[in-house]
Motif scaffolding. Sequence first.
Motif, PDB file in Angstrom:
ATOM      1  N   ASP A  29     -36.090  44.109  82.184  1.00 45.71           N
ATOM      2  CA  ASP A  29     -35.372  45.247  81.613  1.00 45.71           C
ATOM      3  C   ASP A  29     -35.680  45.336  80.122  1.00 45.71           C
ATOM      4  O   ASP A  29     -36.406  44.510  79.554  1.00 45.71           O
ATOM      5  N   ALA A  30     -35.123  46.360  79.462  1.00 40.76           N
ATOM      6  CA  ALA A  30     -35.436  46.597  78.055  1.00 40.76           C
ATOM      7  C   ALA A  30     -35.010  45.420  77.176  1.00 40.76           C
ATOM      8  O   ALA A  30     -35.716  45.072  76.217  1.00 40.76           O
ATOM      9  N   ALA A  31     -33.904  44.816  77.505  1.00 41.25           N
ATOM     10  CA  ALA A  31     -33.415  43.699  76.703  1.00 41.25           C
ATOM     11  C   ALA A  31     -34.346  42.495  76.797  1.00 41.25           C
ATOM     12  O   ALA A  31     -34.632  41.835  75.785  1.00 41.25           O
ATOM     13  N   ALA A  35     -36.501  40.944  73.660  1.00 39.46           N
ATOM     14  CA  ALA A  35     -36.367  39.534  73.284  1.00 39.46           C
ATOM     15  C   ALA A  35     -37.731  38.850  73.272  1.00 39.46           C
ATOM     16  O   ALA A  35     -38.048  38.068  72.364  1.00 39.46           O
ATOM     17  N   HIS A  36     -38.549  39.156  74.291  1.00 40.15           N
ATOM     18  CA  HIS A  36     -39.902  38.588  74.366  1.00 40.15           C
ATOM     19  C   HIS A  36     -40.731  39.016  73.158  1.00 40.15           C
ATOM     20  O   HIS A  36     -41.377  38.184  72.506  1.00 40.15           O
ATOM     21  N   GLN A  37     -40.715  40.316  72.840  1.00 35.88           N
ATOM     22  CA  GLN A  37     -41.513  40.812  71.723  1.00 35.88           C
ATOM     23  C   GLN A  37     -41.019  40.256  70.396  1.00 35.88           C
ATOM     24  O   GLN A  37     -41.821  39.917  69.516  1.00 35.88           O
ATOM     25  N   THR A  38     -39.713  40.125  70.236  1.00 30.85           N
ATOM     26  CA  THR A  38     -39.159  39.581  68.992  1.00 30.85           C
ATOM     27  C   THR A  38     -39.579  38.133  68.789  1.00 30.85           C
ATOM     28  O   THR A  38     -40.015  37.742  67.699  1.00 30.85           O
ATOM     29  N   ASP A  39     -39.464  37.323  69.825  1.00 34.47           N
ATOM     30  CA  ASP A  39     -39.878  35.916  69.722  1.00 34.47           C
ATOM     31  C   ASP A  39     -41.357  35.802  69.378  1.00 34.47           C
ATOM     32  O   ASP A  39     -41.752  35.013  68.508  1.00 34.47           O
ATOM     33  N   ARG A  40     -42.177  36.588  70.067  1.00 35.67           N
ATOM     34  CA  ARG A  40     -43.614  36.508  69.833  1.00 35.67           C
ATOM     35  C   ARG A  40     -43.992  37.036  68.449  1.00 35.67           C
ATOM     36  O   ARG A  40     -44.904  36.522  67.803  1.00 35.67           O
ATOM     37  N   LEU A  41     -43.300  38.082  68.005  1.00 33.02           N
ATOM     38  CA  LEU A  41     -43.556  38.635  66.672  1.00 33.02           C
ATOM     39  C   LEU A  41     -43.330  37.575  65.600  1.00 33.02           C
ATOM     40  O   LEU A  41     -44.177  37.374  64.718  1.00 33.02           O
ATOM     41  N   ARG A  42     -42.197  36.910  65.654  1.00 34.74           N
ATOM     42  CA  ARG A  42     -41.890  35.884  64.654  1.00 34.74           C
ATOM     43  C   ARG A  42     -42.908  34.747  64.709  1.00 34.74           C
ATOM     44  O   ARG A  42     -43.351  34.240  63.675  1.00 34.74           O
ATOM     45  N   PRO A 280     -47.268  45.917  76.637  1.00 34.30           N
ATOM     46  CA  PRO A 280     -46.218  45.479  75.712  1.00 34.30           C
ATOM     47  C   PRO A 280     -45.903  43.990  75.768  1.00 34.30           C
ATOM     48  O   PRO A 280     -45.211  43.488  74.883  1.00 34.30           O
ATOM     49  N   LEU A 281     -46.421  43.282  76.770  1.00 33.56           N
ATOM     50  CA  LEU A 281     -46.212  41.838  76.792  1.00 33.56           C
ATOM     51  C   LEU A 281     -47.115  41.129  75.787  1.00 33.56           C
ATOM     52  O   LEU A 281     -46.812  40.007  75.370  1.00 33.56           O
ATOM     53  N   ILE A 282     -48.226  41.762  75.399  1.00 33.31           N
ATOM     54  CA  ILE A 282     -49.135  41.090  74.466  1.00 33.31           C
ATOM     55  C   ILE A 282     -49.331  41.845  73.146  1.00 33.31           C
ATOM     56  O   ILE A 282     -49.966  41.326  72.240  1.00 33.31           O
TER      57      ILE A 282
END
Length: 470
Positions: A29-31, A35-42, A280-282
């Motif tokens: 889902d969007a959440a 969360a995945h994108q935020t963790d990977r971004l940091r 959007p996963l990568i």
Amino acid sequence: MFTHYDPESAALTVELHDQFKAFIAGQWDAAKLAAHQTDRLREVVAYARANSPFYRRHLAALTDEEISGLRIDGLSRLPFTTKDHLRKAQFDVLSRPVSEAWTFYETTGTTGAATPCPRTNADTIHNNTVLTAYYRDLLAAHGDRQVIGVSGPSELHATGDTFGDVCRNLGHAVAKMWPHSPVIGFDRALEVMRLLPMTGLFCTPGMALRLAQKATEAGLRPREDFSLDVLLLTGELMSPSLLANIGTLWGAKAYNVLYASQEASVLAAATSDGSLRTAPLINHYEVIDPDTLESVEPDPAGVRYGELVVTNLYAGAKPLVRYRTGDLVMMTEPGPGAAVPAPAVRAVGRVHDRLSLNGHPVNGYELEDLLLAPFRGYLDYQITVGDDAGRDRLFLTLKADEAVVRAGTEHAVRACLDVLDTTLTVEIGTPGPITSTGAMVSWKAARVVDLRTGRSDENGAAERIAAMRK
């Protein structure tokens, strides 16, 4: 198979396989995605700043606390990365030494200094997982035992390795051939295509047209004398009109299968619903106004139109942070029937390829689609923009039979006048090898002769490449 000898890569392959399987099935889902994108971004921003000499300078103003608090909806505090940055920084952009990569690629360097693009195992696994997952159903519609050709621009380009690996993942045989190579050449490439016989082909639109020209000149009929079922096109601007024409020439289904760059790797890939969909996963995607650099909001139809900015979300050889691609795109959120629950994207031209015709702004995608819509069966085309007593006018040159030109001219002339308030003249001619340089330079340099402006560096580069291809 190398993963058997590299447990870390083997584990990553399994992890990504499972993630993409669940994502495509709609189990994210969007959440969860946020969360995945935020963790990977940091992770990626910290990794690039710690390991890349360029990003150590470029992101010097960021504190550790600010990086650990980054959010995907708050990227405006980060500076953009541009092509000029990459050209000037060269190997300083890398977050890993080349010795830790599995292969080395570089950009073509036709319009500026070539930039290094090494790939680690992590880079390749992340990007090829996207293509394998997205192409599975698309290629399955054409049978499970394809023999697929791959034609790329050079030996230092990722095309051959990438598509070869993806086809191996999906159980298809591959033949890599470079028709512009003096060793292979077009005659041998066409012979191999018939001999195997080849049922699919990854190449640029320009290459698909060029192969059809060479086949016709050799007395062959592309539709009848070859066995192509599917054309998998990438690397250049591609309007629906051009795509349909190439499919007609070869009697095959033609797809726009990949939006990518040597620098940023895979940005979007074709799915079975016919759309190019983001990954959007990568990657994290932004669409900005190329003039104001502000984020673009969706229009009433839900389309965001502007320049694409991408941040890689995996720690490879050269992750890019807020990279301005220079590409104009149209991005739309996925609907209920999407084959993959990711935004659809259409690349519609380079930012600097935009034209104004009698006060009407138009991008390459719109102009090509408008002019070519009524024509089917041409082997090449070129557009000339001229000036007649202060009024812009267009000339469309088609390499085609008279019957092909006659059938579509009235419709094209009327549409051009209605949409762009611009007169159009359609003529039969041979544009020459310059039209095959689009993947190496730009659509505009390859396809448009603008008599209103002077020659650019890209025009010169296209002419030099064309001279070697005569």
